[in-house]
Design a protein around this motif. Structure first.
Motif, PDB file in Angstrom:
ATOM      1  N   ARG A  52       1.045  -1.217   0.209  1.00  0.00           N
ATOM      2  CA  ARG A  52       0.313  -0.090   0.193  1.00  0.00           C
ATOM      3  C   ARG A  52       0.516   0.966  -0.614  1.00  0.00           C
ATOM      4  O   ARG A  52       2.295   1.329   0.196  1.00  0.00           O
ATOM      5  CB  ARG A  52      -0.800  -0.065   1.195  1.00  0.00           C
TER       6      ARG A  52
ATOM      7  N   GLU B  43       1.499   5.224   1.957  1.00  0.00           N
ATOM      8  CA  GLU B  43       0.823   6.513   2.660  1.00  0.00           C
ATOM      9  C   GLU B  43       1.383   7.388   1.471  1.00  0.00           C
ATOM     10  O   GLU B  43       2.014   7.609   1.262  1.00  0.00           O
ATOM     11  CB  GLU B  43       1.216   5.916   3.694  1.00  0.00           C
ATOM     12  N   THR B  44      -0.102   7.998   1.652  1.00  0.00           N
ATOM     13  CA  THR B  44      -0.248   9.425   0.704  1.00  0.00           C
ATOM     14  C   THR B  44      -1.143  10.401   1.767  1.00  0.00           C
ATOM     15  O   THR B  44      -1.935  10.580   1.579  1.00  0.00           O
ATOM     16  CB  THR B  44      -1.377   8.591  -0.418  1.00  0.00           C
TER      17      THR B  44
ATOM     18  N   TYR C 136      -0.582  18.017   4.069  1.00  0.00           N
ATOM     19  CA  TYR C 136       1.615  17.856   4.389  1.00  0.00           C
ATOM     20  C   TYR C 136       2.029  19.314   4.558  1.00  0.00           C
ATOM     21  O   TYR C 136       2.638  19.318   6.142  1.00  0.00           O
ATOM     22  CB  TYR C 136       2.533  17.564   3.001  1.00  0.00           C
TER      23      TYR C 136
ATOM     24  N   ASP D 112       4.554  14.271   7.919  1.00  0.00           N
ATOM     25  CA  ASP D 112       3.724  12.700   8.045  1.00  0.00           C
ATOM     26  C   ASP D 112       3.079  12.375   9.927  1.00  0.00           C
ATOM     27  O   ASP D 112       1.491  12.933   9.643  1.00  0.00           O
ATOM     28  CB  ASP D 112       4.407  11.913   8.033  1.00  0.00           C
TER      29      ASP D 112
ATOM     30  N   ARG E 183      -1.092  12.999  10.010  1.00  0.00           N
ATOM     31  CA  ARG E 183      -2.073  11.938  10.476  1.00  0.00           C
ATOM     32  C   ARG E 183      -3.194  11.560  11.068  1.00  0.00           C
ATOM     33  O   ARG E 183      -4.608  11.234  11.501  1.00  0.00           O
ATOM     34  CB  ARG E 183      -0.824  10.419  11.052  1.00  0.00           C
TER      35      ARG E 183
ATOM     36  N   LEU F 146      -3.995  12.015   6.687  1.00  0.00           N
ATOM     37  CA  LEU F 146      -3.033  10.551   5.916  1.00  0.00           C
ATOM     38  C   LEU F 146      -3.484   9.560   5.428  1.00  0.00           C
ATOM     39  O   LEU F 146      -4.588   8.756   6.104  1.00  0.00           O
ATOM     40  CB  LEU F 146      -1.716  10.019   6.580  1.00  0.00           C
ATOM     41  N   ARG F 147      -3.424   8.791   3.889  1.00  0.00           N
ATOM     42  CA  ARG F 147      -4.832   8.194   3.156  1.00  0.00           C
ATOM     43  C   ARG F 147      -3.945   7.009   3.531  1.00  0.00           C
ATOM     44  O   ARG F 147      -2.171   7.193   2.920  1.00  0.00           O
ATOM     45  CB  ARG F 147      -5.137   8.423   2.356  1.00  0.00           C
ATOM     46  N   GLN F 148      -4.396   5.704   3.150  1.00  0.00           N
ATOM     47  CA  GLN F 148      -3.677   4.718   2.859  1.00  0.00           C
ATOM     48  C   GLN F 148      -3.985   4.226   1.752  1.00  0.00           C
ATOM     49  O   GLN F 148      -5.297   4.025   1.427  1.00  0.00           O
ATOM     50  CB  GLN F 148      -4.222   3.530   3.930  1.00  0.00           C
ATOM     51  N   GLU F 149      -3.353   4.015   1.145  1.00  0.00           N
ATOM     52  CA  GLU F 149      -3.501   3.644  -0.839  1.00  0.00           C
ATOM     53  C   GLU F 149      -3.126   2.686  -1.490  1.00  0.00           C
ATOM     54  O   GLU F 149      -2.295   2.687  -1.329  1.00  0.00           O
ATOM     55  CB  GLU F 149      -3.740   4.591  -2.320  1.00  0.00           C
TER      56      GLU F 149
ATOM     57  N   ASN G 272       5.233   6.852   0.636  1.00  0.00           N
ATOM     58  CA  ASN G 272       5.599   6.314   1.347  1.00  0.00           C
ATOM     59  C   ASN G 272       4.889   4.758   0.780  1.00  0.00           C
ATOM     60  O   ASN G 272       3.913   4.562   1.561  1.00  0.00           O
ATOM     61  CB  ASN G 272       5.513   6.779   3.432  1.00  0.00           C
TER      62      ASN G 272
END
Length: 366
Positions: free
Chosen positions: A321, A323-324, A330, A336, A340, A345-348, A361
């Motif tokens: 995944r 981290e975006t 940002y 980060d 978060r 902060l998204r998990q794509e 990341n």
């Protein structure tokens, strides 16, 4: 990764002066005679992006690594180049190797700078170069068709497929029409792209105008504008004379002040790179950390795993995944941790289409 842009045009239209300004070097001999550029000069320049400094400040990065763009100053083509006139086919070959073309057109009067055909006619100049590029493609396709014709007897379906496409494109070019990729399916498009046709290269027309015409152009540049707008190409107004003066200045502050005096907010470099990105549908995403802040260039609509692959093939193979965080979020949340905490902060996953300015990341496992 950036892209490679070939600077072409007739002799003495300002190609080498533009190249020197873009790369801030005197590598190309900006001489007042044809073929001052005998071998293609290549200059690599950093893509200006103010976002990098802001990110590096937040990440307390040791260094900044921008995206890069290669400019290739290709010797002046002349009428008959496809038949070996001037410096001929050697330089048409150099054009095939670039991602995009910056076609410099002389749109200024100056008795002290000779013109290859003695009179200033930008439309005629554009047509001469475009015809030579088209003729070079016709020769290449004719040779390809001849080779395929010899293999048709094998009844190979792939050979027949390629032969039919080459024949169709030849007919289009022979009738002085444009090849439109949208008229073909994905398999056909992939094959056509593999032919590396010069006439299919994305092109921007760089109108080299006098200093007084840098804001609104002049009658000569407007003729180019009218011509190329019919084919959905881009035009960029530049003054090689102004850029040569800017290149002589010692520091950034002097250059900014000089631009302000002329009422300009962008250098030629910024204009050309922005046009190049638009031509090739390119965007940048970022990685940011204590070691470095870095810009990565990808095509629009690139999925997260393929974007990760620009860093290392293992990132794509073992993608889990990404981290975006968007650039604005940002910066607003100071990195980060703040992003978060604020839920920005998204998990794509694998189907995420990377957007310009994403700070990413990648998590992977191989």
């Amino acid at each position: 990764m950036g892209f490679k842009c070939g600077i072409v045009g007739l002799p003495n239209v300002g190609k080498s002066t533009l190249f020197n300004a873009l790369t801030q070097s005197n590598k190309a001999e900006a001489a007042n005679y044809p073929f001052a550029t005998i071998e293609p000069n290549i200059g690599r320049v950093a893509v200006p992006d103010k976002r990098l400094e802001a990110l590096a400040s937040i990440g307390k990065s040791e260094k900044i690594i921008p995206s890069f763009m290669d400019f290739v100053d290709i010797a002046g083509l002349v009428k008959g180049a496809s038949k070996g006139e001037g410096l001929g086919n050697k330089f048409l070959g150099h054009v095939r190797e670039v991602d995009a073309i910056a076609h410099v057109v002389r749109c200024f009067e100056d008795d002290n700078i000779t013109h290859v055909s003695s009179n200033i006619n930008p439309i005629e100049d554009v047509n001469i170069i475009n015809l030579e590029l088209q003729l070079a493609d016709l020769e290449s396709l004719t040779n390809k068709k001849t080779g395929l014709d010899k293999k048709l007897k094998t009844n190979d379906k792939e050979i027949k497929f390629q032969y039919d496409i080459v024949s169709k494109i030849l007919e289009i070019l022979e009738n002085d029409k444009r090849v439109l990729l949208n008229d073909y399916n994905d398999k056909e498009k992939d094959f056509i792209k593999s032919l590396n046709l010069i006439s299919l290269k994305p092109t921007m027309y760089v109108c080299n105008v006098d200093e007084g015409s840098i804001h609104n152009g002049n009658n000569l540049s407007k003729k180019v504008d009218d011509l190329v707008s019919q084919n959905n190409h881009l035009t960029v107004l530049v003054s090689a004379s102004i850029e040569a003066q800017i290149a002589e200045l010692d520091n950034k502050e002097e250059k900014v002040e000089f631009l302000k005096e002329l009422g300009l907010d962008k250098t030629t470099l910024n204009k050309v790179i922005q046009s190049g990105y638009n031509l090739l549908n390119l965007i940048n995403y970022f990685t940011c950390g204590p070691k470095e802040t870095r810009s990565w260039t990808i095509e629009k609509n690139t999925l997260a795993p393929q974007a990760a692959g620009k860093i290392h093939s293992d990132f794509e193979k073992g993608f889990i995944r990404a981290e975006t965080v968007s650039y604005d979020d940002y910066v607003e949340n100071k990195g980060d941790a703040g992003s978060r905490d604020s839920g920005k902060l998204r998990q794509e996953g694998k189907d995420y289409i990377v957007k310009d300015g994403d700070v990413m990341n990648f998590l992977f496992n191989v």
